[in-house]
Structures are given as C-alpha cells and as structure tokens.
Design a protein around this motif. Structure first.
Motif, PDB file in Angstrom:
ATOM      1  N   HIS A 177     -16.628 -43.514  14.907  1.00  0.00           N
ATOM      2  CA  HIS A 177     -15.938 -44.511  15.735  1.00  0.00           C
ATOM      3  C   HIS A 177     -15.153 -45.462  14.849  1.00  0.00           C
ATOM      4  CE1 HIS A 177     -15.163 -47.134  19.046  1.00  0.00           C
ATOM      5  NE2 HIS A 177     -15.808 -48.137  18.478  1.00  0.00           N
ATOM      6  N   ASN A 178     -15.834 -45.952  13.820  1.00  0.00           N
ATOM      7  CA  ASN A 178     -15.162 -46.804  12.833  1.00  0.00           C
ATOM      8  C   ASN A 178     -15.189 -46.077  11.493  1.00  0.00           C
ATOM      9  OD1 ASN A 178     -14.397 -48.618  10.935  1.00  0.00           O
ATOM     10  ND2 ASN A 178     -15.973 -50.159  11.414  1.00  0.00           N
ATOM     11  N   PRO A 179     -14.071 -45.476  11.114  1.00  0.00           N
ATOM     12  CA  PRO A 179     -14.080 -44.680   9.868  1.00  0.00           C
ATOM     13  C   PRO A 179     -14.451 -45.504   8.643  1.00  0.00           C
ATOM     14  CG  PRO A 179     -12.035 -44.365  11.110  1.00  0.00           C
ATOM     15  CD  PRO A 179     -12.764 -45.486  11.778  1.00  0.00           C
ATOM     16  N   GLY A 180     -14.317 -46.840   8.738  1.00  0.00           N
ATOM     17  CA  GLY A 180     -14.674 -47.685   7.605  1.00  0.00           C
ATOM     18  C   GLY A 180     -16.166 -47.974   7.519  1.00  0.00           C
ATOM     19  N   SER A 181     -16.919 -47.598   8.564  1.00  0.00           N
ATOM     20  CA  SER A 181     -18.356 -47.896   8.582  1.00  0.00           C
ATOM     21  C   SER A 181     -19.161 -46.734   8.000  1.00  0.00           C
ATOM     22  CB  SER A 181     -18.802 -48.175  10.024  1.00  0.00           C
ATOM     23  OG  SER A 181     -20.155 -47.837  10.187  1.00  0.00           O
ATOM     24  N   VAL A 182     -19.950 -47.056   6.974  1.00  0.00           N
ATOM     25  CA  VAL A 182     -20.789 -46.015   6.350  1.00  0.00           C
ATOM     26  C   VAL A 182     -21.761 -45.453   7.386  1.00  0.00           C
ATOM     27  CG1 VAL A 182     -22.485 -45.558   4.542  1.00  0.00           C
ATOM     28  CG2 VAL A 182     -20.631 -47.146   4.116  1.00  0.00           C
ATOM     29  N   LEU A 183     -22.326 -46.343   8.214  1.00  0.00           N
ATOM     30  CA  LEU A 183     -23.310 -45.884   9.198  1.00  0.00           C
ATOM     31  C   LEU A 183     -22.663 -44.957  10.231  1.00  0.00           C
ATOM     32  CD1 LEU A 183     -25.505 -49.056   9.828  1.00  0.00           C
ATOM     33  CD2 LEU A 183     -26.153 -46.941   8.668  1.00  0.00           C
ATOM     34  N   ASP A 184     -21.490 -45.323  10.726  1.00  0.00           N
ATOM     35  CA  ASP A 184     -20.813 -44.455  11.698  1.00  0.00           C
ATOM     36  C   ASP A 184     -20.489 -43.095  11.066  1.00  0.00           C
ATOM     37  OD1 ASP A 184     -20.993 -46.484  13.491  1.00  0.00           O
ATOM     38  OD2 ASP A 184     -18.839 -46.723  13.832  1.00  0.00           O
ATOM     39  N   ARG A 185     -20.055 -43.147   9.836  1.00  0.00           N
ATOM     40  CA  ARG A 185     -19.736 -41.875   9.162  1.00  0.00           C
ATOM     41  C   ARG A 185     -21.000 -41.045   8.983  1.00  0.00           C
ATOM     42  NH1 ARG A 185     -16.599 -44.799   5.514  1.00  0.00           N
ATOM     43  NH2 ARG A 185     -17.911 -44.190   3.755  1.00  0.00           N
ATOM     44  N   ALA A 186     -22.076 -41.728   8.568  1.00  0.00           N
ATOM     45  CA  ALA A 186     -23.343 -41.011   8.342  1.00  0.00           C
ATOM     46  C   ALA A 186     -23.864 -40.421   9.655  1.00  0.00           C
ATOM     47  CB  ALA A 186     -24.378 -41.958   7.740  1.00  0.00           C
ATOM     48  N   ALA A 187     -23.630 -41.136  10.769  1.00  0.00           N
ATOM     49  CA  ALA A 187     -24.153 -40.673  12.070  1.00  0.00           C
ATOM     50  C   ALA A 187     -23.531 -39.351  12.501  1.00  0.00           C
ATOM     51  CB  ALA A 187     -23.917 -41.746  13.136  1.00  0.00           C
ATOM     52  N   THR A 188     -22.355 -39.020  11.957  1.00  0.00           N
ATOM     53  CA  THR A 188     -21.717 -37.753  12.361  1.00  0.00           C
ATOM     54  C   THR A 188     -22.292 -36.559  11.584  1.00  0.00           C
ATOM     55  OG1 THR A 188     -19.985 -37.826  10.654  1.00  0.00           O
ATOM     56  CG2 THR A 188     -19.500 -38.943  12.750  1.00  0.00           C
ATOM     57  N   VAL A 189     -22.905 -36.839  10.426  1.00  0.00           N
ATOM     58  CA  VAL A 189     -23.176 -35.737   9.492  1.00  0.00           C
ATOM     59  C   VAL A 189     -24.209 -34.733  10.015  1.00  0.00           C
ATOM     60  CG1 VAL A 189     -23.992 -35.154   7.171  1.00  0.00           C
ATOM     61  CG2 VAL A 189     -22.469 -37.100   7.505  1.00  0.00           C
TER      62      VAL A 189
END
Ligand code: FCB
Length: 431
Positions: free
Chosen positions: A226-238
C-alpha cells in the motif's frame, strides 16, 4: 494503434463443469444442500446453465463467434461416481464434447480438476489423502485413453493456491477448513496429484504416439505494498505472495516440496512437470501490514482505488502485461492465458476490458514473451461459487427462468477480434 494476433494464436473462452453443467453430485452440492447461508445470494448450483444437455448448441455458438479454442473441465464425480467405478456413458459424453470441439474447429483444452471433488474422494480426505495422487492419476489416465489424440492441451488442476486458501485456510469453500496447516498440506497434496497426473498423461500419450502439453492453471495475483516506502507494508506482501503466487510453480519446476510446505523432499514426477504455463489473471492486490490479522499473515487487503469490477477487483490491463512478462522472464515457459475476465452486471465494462487486456497480451508477446493464446472467462453467466449467480462474467447472458442464452455486446466485440485477429484501437469511454 491496432495490433494483430498470429493466425495460430488460440482465442476462445473457458468454463468449468460445476459452474455450467447442472445436475451434479459432488463435495460442493453436498455442502450447498447441508449448509445454509454460505452462498451469498442463497442459490445452489442446481441446473446451472444446463450445459451438460445443451453442449452441442453452446459449442456451435462458440464456433459461430469464430473462437478457435475452448477450455472446459471434466467433472470427476460424473466419470467416477463411486471409487473405481467408471461411468461409460459419461466418458462417452465428454469424448463427444472433444469430438464436437474438433469438428467445429475449436482446440479443446481440458481441465481435469476444477475445484470440485467426488464425494467418495472428499470423504477419504480429499487432496491431502495419502492415496490422492494414485486415485487422481487413475481417473486422468482413463480420460486420456478415452479422448485419444483429440486433446493436446491439458490442465491437471485449476488454481491449486485458490483452493488451498479458500477451502483450507479461510473456510469459505469445501472442505471449509480454517488453518494454515491444512492450507499447506493441501498445496503439498495437490503438487503430488499434479505430478501423478502429469506422469499418467505423458505415459498414455507416449504409448499411443500422441502429443500432450500439460500444465496447471496458475492464478497469479501480484501483491503490491500500500505504501511502497513502508518496510512493514513491503514485508506484508512477501510471505502471502510466496505461498500464493510462487510456491506451486516452484514445486513443479524444482520437483521439491519447498518450505513452508515441506523440507525440500523430492516428489517423483514433479520436476519439470509444466510443459507450458497456464495463467489465470484477474487483478493485482494492494496489501498493508495489519498486526491484528495474524491469520492472514498480517496482510490486509486494501480496497482498490480507480476502476473496479462488480467483485471490487481493480481493472488495470497493464497488470496482465506485467504478469506475463514476469512469468516469462522467471520460468521461460510458453504461456497460455487460461482465464481472464470481469464481473460486470450490464456488460458496460467488458468490451473495453477485453480490448485492453488483449492489447496487453499482444504487447507482452511483441516484447518477446512466448504467449500461445487467450481464453476469456467465460462463455456465459453462471454459478460463481460462493457468490452464487450474483456475479456475471459471461459473454452470453442466461435467462435464469428459461436458460435461454443472449449474446452481450462484448460477445460481438470478441467475435470480431477472433474473426479478424486484430485488436482494435481503444474503445472511447461513454462519459
Ligand atoms: C477463477 C476460477 C473460475 C471463476 C473465476 C471468476 O478463480 O477458476 O472458476 O470462478 O475465477
């Protein structure tokens, strides 16, 4: 800029037995009868579109619309209603479907498992039963022997990851399980079933000198933070993406039950068991980290912004192009689009959707991806699983009283593409 599709590019649509045939007895019909309230419009599959009796007319209408291919599924519960007992009349029925396709110039693409199971098989434990690969392969071999050289394109299992998630993790579909353990076991079970089916199809084909291209229909649903700048959002996709989008394909290419399903053990017949890549593509998904959703691996799906279908799924044809290009780059397997479509009440979106998605496929092919065909989901409005008859994906409308079929504008649009092989310029929007 209009685009031309090659003459041998397969163009047509896809269906699944449970959604159109009617008159079935399987794990779904059992649940439809026993559990009230889980099909959202309160319906049951019932007579569906009565395609089992009307198949000749339906196939004729595909040919009239200049389609060159047709994907359909063989309903295991009809062919083997009791364990080890095969129904000759039903096998003859499907053989006639194959023959009719061929006589009308439609390349048949046959799915052997599209979500539903015979009740006897479900009662033994379904896809996680230790004997599931042997039992599935026996049914598959009987189909292959019966249909003969008429079928060159096979799909062993439709969307293993969707069945694992909706049936085993979220408890929304039979067998209504709700655990990550069950979800992972189902993925492993279906990988074994696919390997056994792949081996059986090639054994039969080799014994007779027939050609067989075998794959699964893989549902690709790319997950974007959702927010490409957020580590958590990025991690949630993995992790969700690794399990949903890649686990099965990697199992089929490496031959191993990789983590988190297994510890890398080899499955006989699994390595290199995709002759092409069957791709079902609907949309990309936007995901945000949510600490309160551990059961979803902390991935919360965010409602799409911009144009959406009646399902709320984002409409963006460039996502299909990206998916094709990524899968081609990663796997280097010929790609057949085995499903792509849109839930659309009044056929307002579908003509433009078709145009844009066909253009996206043509562009991916022009960029070097080896794409062999495009099968639209679906021929006619039908039983859309837990949504009942409330979601309309068809090129043809079906009158629920008379079951009469009526072509929508999108059917005419697609027929013209199939006839001319030209994807025209964008359709001007109405507003
Ligand atoms: C796919 C299924 C197909 C249909 C479409 C809308 O996931 O394979 O049967 O329901 O979605």
């Amino acid at each position: 800029m209009s685009r031309r599709l090659p003459d041998d590019f397969l163009l047509g649509c896809a269906t699944a037995a449970h959604q159109v045939e009617g008159g079935l007895t399987n794990d779904w019909t059992l649940m439809e009868r026993e559990r009230t309230g889980w099909i959202r419009d309160g319906s049951v599959s019932g007579i569906a579109c009565d395609h089992h009796s009307r198949y000749r007319d339906d196939l004729r209408s595909l040919a009239d619309m200049h389609h060159s291919a047709h994907r359909f599924s063989v309903e295991w519960s009809r062919v083997e209603p009791h364990e080890g007992v095969f129904d000759r009349a039903e096998l003859d029925h499907y053989r006639d479907v194959v023959r009719t396709c061929r006589s009308l110039g439609l390349e048949p693409i046959v799915t052997l498992h599209h979500f539903t199971l015979p009740q006897w098989f479900a009662e033994r434990g379904g896809v996680v039963d230790a004997d599931a690969p042997r039992l599935f392969a026996r049914f598959v071999a009987v189909c292959a022997e019966t249909f003969g050289a008429g079928v060159r394109w096979w799909v062993t299992i439709n969307e293993p990851a969707v069945l694992a998630v909706l049936g085993h993790l979220r408890g929304e579909w039979p067998p209504m399980h709700r655990s990550m353990r069950s979800c992972l076991a189902a993925l492993g079970g279906m990988a074994r079933m696919h390997a056994a089916a792949y081996t059986a199809l090639h054994r039969v084909a080799a014994a007779h000198g027939w050609t067989a291209h075998v794959s699964v229909a893989h549902h690709e649903r790319p997950m974007l933070p959702h927010n490409p700048g957020s580590v958590l959002d990025r991690a949630a996709t993995v992790l969700p993406s690794a399990i949903f989008n890649r686990w099965f394909l990697r199992a089929c290419t490496t031959g191993r039950l990789l983590p988190p399903v297994g510890r890398g053990q080899l499955v006989p017949g699994l390595r290199g068991s995709l002759d092409y890549l069957g791709l079902n593509y609907y949309c990309e998904e936007v995901v945000r980290f949510n600490a309160r959703q551990p059961a979803d691996l902390f991935a919360e799906i965010v409602a799409a912004e911009g144009p959406v279908s009646a399902f709320g799924w984002a409409i963006d044809a460039s996502g299909l192009r990206r998916a094709v290009e990524r899968l081609w780059a990663e796997f280097r397997l010929p790609i057949l689009i085995t499903e792509n479509g849109v839930a659309d009440e009044d056929d307002e979106l579908r003509p433009g959707f078709l145009r844009d998605h066909l253009a996206a496929v043509a562009d991916a092919a022009a960029g070097g991806a080896d794409v062999r065909g495009y099968l639209h989901w679906t021929l006619m409005d039908n039983f859309e699983w837990a949504e009942g008859y409330s979601k309309r994906f068809g090129l043809l409308a079906v009158d629920r009283q008379t079951l009469a079929r009526v072509a929508k504008p999108s059917a005419t649009f697609f027929a013209e593409v199939c006839r001319t092989r030209v994807v025209p310029d964008p359709i001007p929007s109405k507003s």
